[in-house]
Design a protein around this motif. Structure first.
Motif, short mmCIF file in Angstrom:
data_model
loop_
_atom_site.label_atom_id
_atom_site.label_comp_id
_atom_site.label_asym_id
_atom_site.label_seq_id
_atom_site.Cartn_x
_atom_site.Cartn_y
_atom_site.Cartn_z
N PHE A 4 0.86 -1.19 0.00
CA PHE A 4 0.00 0.00 0.00
C PHE A 4 0.90 1.24 0.00
CE2 PHE A 4 -2.18 3.63 1.55
CZ PHE A 4 -3.49 3.49 1.09
N GLY A 6 0.75 5.84 -1.14
CA GLY A 6 -0.06 6.93 -1.66
C GLY A 6 0.73 8.23 -1.78
N ASN A 17 9.22 12.59 -5.89
CA ASN A 17 8.10 11.65 -5.68
C ASN A 17 8.26 10.44 -6.60
OD1 ASN A 17 6.05 14.55 -5.66
ND2 ASN A 17 6.58 13.39 -3.85
N VAL A 39 -4.22 10.28 -1.69
CA VAL A 39 -4.66 10.53 -0.33
C VAL A 39 -5.15 11.98 -0.19
CG1 VAL A 39 -3.42 8.65 0.81
CG2 VAL A 39 -2.21 10.74 0.33
N TYR A 125 -2.32 13.81 11.28
CA TYR A 125 -1.97 13.31 9.94
C TYR A 125 -1.39 11.89 9.97
CZ TYR A 125 0.48 13.69 5.42
OH TYR A 125 0.95 13.49 4.15
N ASP A 132 -4.69 4.22 6.76
CA ASP A 132 -4.59 3.86 5.33
C ASP A 132 -3.92 2.50 5.17
OD1 ASP A 132 -5.47 6.45 4.76
OD2 ASP A 132 -3.46 7.21 4.31
N ILE A 133 -2.83 2.36 5.89
CA ILE A 133 -1.98 1.17 5.70
C ILE A 133 -2.60 -0.05 6.38
CG2 ILE A 133 0.31 0.21 6.23
CD1 ILE A 133 1.30 3.21 6.30
N VAL A 143 7.96 3.94 0.24
CA VAL A 143 7.94 5.40 0.41
C VAL A 143 9.37 5.95 0.42
CG1 VAL A 143 5.79 5.66 1.76
CG2 VAL A 143 7.90 5.00 2.92
N ASP A 146 11.46 10.46 3.98
CA ASP A 146 10.74 11.39 4.86
C ASP A 146 9.53 10.75 5.54
OD1 ASP A 146 9.31 11.18 2.51
OD2 ASP A 146 8.71 13.28 2.46
N HIS A 150 6.70 8.12 10.06
CA HIS A 150 5.26 7.84 10.04
C HIS A 150 4.99 6.33 9.98
CE1 HIS A 150 4.33 12.12 8.32
NE2 HIS A 150 4.56 12.13 9.61
N GLY A 180 18.13 7.28 -3.85
CA GLY A 180 17.06 8.18 -4.28
C GLY A 180 15.93 8.30 -3.27
N ALA A 181 16.15 7.85 -2.03
CA ALA A 181 15.09 7.93 -1.02
C ALA A 181 14.87 9.36 -0.55
CB ALA A 181 15.46 7.05 0.17
N LYS A 182 15.86 10.22 -0.82
CA LYS A 182 15.70 11.63 -0.46
C LYS A 182 16.39 12.47 -1.53
CE LYS A 182 15.95 14.72 3.48
NZ LYS A 182 16.54 14.96 4.80
N LYS A 192 15.06 18.90 1.14
CA LYS A 192 14.56 17.91 0.17
C LYS A 192 13.70 18.58 -0.90
CE LYS A 192 10.41 16.56 2.44
NZ LYS A 192 9.26 15.91 2.64
N MET A 193 13.65 17.95 -2.06
CA MET A 193 12.79 18.43 -3.14
C MET A 193 11.35 18.30 -2.67
SD MET A 193 12.69 17.12 -7.13
CE MET A 193 14.26 17.75 -7.65
N LYS A 195 6.97 19.47 -3.19
CA LYS A 195 5.92 20.00 -4.07
C LYS A 195 5.65 21.46 -3.77
CE LYS A 195 3.17 15.78 -3.76
NZ LYS A 195 2.68 15.41 -2.43
P1 TYM Z 1 3.90 12.92 -0.23
O1 TYM Z 1 2.72 13.19 -1.09
O2 TYM Z 1 4.56 14.05 0.46
O3 TYM Z 1 5.02 12.18 -1.07
C1 TYM Z 1 4.72 11.05 -1.85
C2 TYM Z 1 5.88 10.09 -1.86
O4 TYM Z 1 7.05 10.72 -2.40
C3 TYM Z 1 8.13 10.56 -1.48
N1 TYM Z 1 8.97 11.77 -1.57
C4 TYM Z 1 10.27 11.77 -1.88
N2 TYM Z 1 11.12 10.77 -2.15
C5 TYM Z 1 12.39 11.10 -2.43
N3 TYM Z 1 12.84 12.38 -2.45
C6 TYM Z 1 12.02 13.41 -2.18
N4 TYM Z 1 12.47 14.66 -2.20
C7 TYM Z 1 10.66 13.12 -1.88
N5 TYM Z 1 9.60 13.89 -1.56
C8 TYM Z 1 8.56 13.04 -1.39
C9 TYM Z 1 7.48 10.43 -0.13
O5 TYM Z 1 8.33 9.81 0.81
C10 TYM Z 1 6.26 9.61 -0.44
O6 TYM Z 1 6.57 8.23 -0.49
N6 TYM Z 1 2.18 11.06 4.00
C11 TYM Z 1 2.46 10.72 2.63
C12 TYM Z 1 1.25 10.19 1.87
C13 TYM Z 1 0.54 9.05 2.52
C14 TYM Z 1 0.98 7.71 2.52
C15 TYM Z 1 -0.05 6.98 3.22
C16 TYM Z 1 2.10 7.06 2.03
C17 TYM Z 1 -0.66 9.11 3.16
N7 TYM Z 1 -1.02 7.87 3.57
C18 TYM Z 1 0.05 5.62 3.41
C19 TYM Z 1 2.19 5.68 2.24
C20 TYM Z 1 1.18 4.98 2.93
C21 TYM Z 1 2.93 11.97 1.92
O7 TYM Z 1 2.66 13.05 2.33
O8 TYM Z 1 3.56 11.76 0.80
#
Ligand code: TYM
Length: 326
Positions: A4, A6, A17, A39, A125, A132-133, A143, A146, A150, A180-182, A192-193, A195
């Protein structure tokens, strides 16, 4: 494995992302049972314009498909279409401690950057995320880095619930990619990059070739001119090399060799070409999807139906175990 994950529709999806999350999802769907959610309830923790939220929700779904998620292999759906997410979040709220929620890095950061709107949803949050999970018995949650804290909380809440009310939830594991995890912001490699970060900091998956070239050209680099991967001494360049590596499939030593003695300018031109080529088919598919919102909504409705069936079954068990008359 049951997967799972999102993305919240709070802005345009960017390369971070894609590299941290979506890229893994596309691979996982071939061999595992997967649910990928937009989400939207999580996006409400900041003040949003309703029309923009609707558009970003559809764009996020279109991006999922454009990046290669396939509704025949994965369940794709919108969180608010499946009310048990919010219902389970309420129940988990009664187990989550204020002291542990106060420790969440994202809550602390977002409270600092948005001091006029530190709402209860922002605080809560991670509990909704745990719901969700846990609702789907997910064993693995792919994921970026970051989200690790959570996921830890989701694990803790699952264990706590199970120990009080009997085995109900699977304790999920985070799946953080080895590289590439961050992904860091182009204009500030210490951040971090994001949105919602500055425009020059991220490459949106929908950025045009001109914009991509401009952003990469003005990306911050380190002192010196050698194209070398060294996260300590050359954090900015290492971030750019990571993006190059993951989008092109070329190994890091091969990239270093390719640009030996050529300097940052040539490397940035190469990275722009790689990024533009990589995004071209994604952008085409994205436009196709956005051009047929009816088809997109049908996919999401079908996904919500499939998710709902699983979620209802789980809620039945939760209610029985906790003593609510189901
Ligand atoms: P969100 O929308 O901020 O980011 C979506 C996914 O992108 C990853 N991510 C990154 N990975 C590498 N480098 C970056 N700079 C970067 N920025 C974002 C995030 O780690 C994420 O995997 N809380 C979550 C959404 C969520 C979720 C869940 C995820 C809600 N419920 C249940 C997994 C399971 C979020 O805000 O992601």
């Amino acid at each position: 494995m049951k997967i799972f994950s999102g993305i919240k529709p709070s802005g345009i999806i960017h390369l971070g992302n894609y590299i941290g999350a979506l890229r893994q999802w596309v691979i996982l769907q071939d061999a595992h049972e997967c649910l990928f959610c937009i989400v939207d309830l999580h996006a409400l923790t900041v003040r949003v314009d309703p029309a923009l939220l609707r558009r970003l929700t559809l764009e996020t779904a279109a991006t999922y498909i454009a990046c290669g998620l396939d509704a025949k292999k994965s369940v794709l759906f919108i969180q608010s279409h499946v009310p048990p997410h919010a219902e389970l979040a309420w129940i988990l709220n009664t187990l989550a401690k204020i002291s542990e929620l106060k420790l969440m890095h994202q809550f602390k950061e977002k409270s600092k950057s948005n001091p006029e709107n530190i709402n209860a949803g922002l605080f809560d949050y991670p509990v909704l995320m745990a719901a969700d999970i846990l609702l789907y018995d997910a064993t693995h949650v792919p994921v970026g880095q970051d989200q690790q804290q959570h996921i830890e909380l989701a694990r803790e809440l699952a264990r706590r619930f199970n120990s009080i009310y009997g085995k109900t939830f699977v304790v999920p594991e985070g799946m953080i990619p080895p590289r590439g995890a961050k992904i860091m912001a182009l204009d500030n490699p210490a951040k971090k990059m994001e949105k919602t970060g500055s425009i020059g900091g991220y490459i949106a998956l929908t950025d045009t070739p001109d914009v991509i070239r401009k952003k990469i050209k003005s990306a911050v680099t380190d002192s010196g001119s050698d194209v070398l991967f060294d996260e300590k001494k050359k954090p900015a360049l290492s971030n750019l090399i990571t993006i190059y590596h993951l989008l092109s499939g070329l190994s890091i030593p091969a990239i270093e060799k390719e640009y030996q003695g050529k300097g940052y300018g040539q490397f940035k031109k190469g990275l722009s070409d790689v990024t533009i080529d990589f995004l071209k088919p994604i952008q085409q598919k994205f436009s196709e999807c956005m051009g047929d919102p009816g088809a997109l909504l049908r996919i999401l409705e079908k996904g919500a139906c499939a998710a709902r069936a699983q979620a209802d079954k789980k809620m039945q068990k939760v209610k029985e175990n906790i003593g609510l008359i189901a």
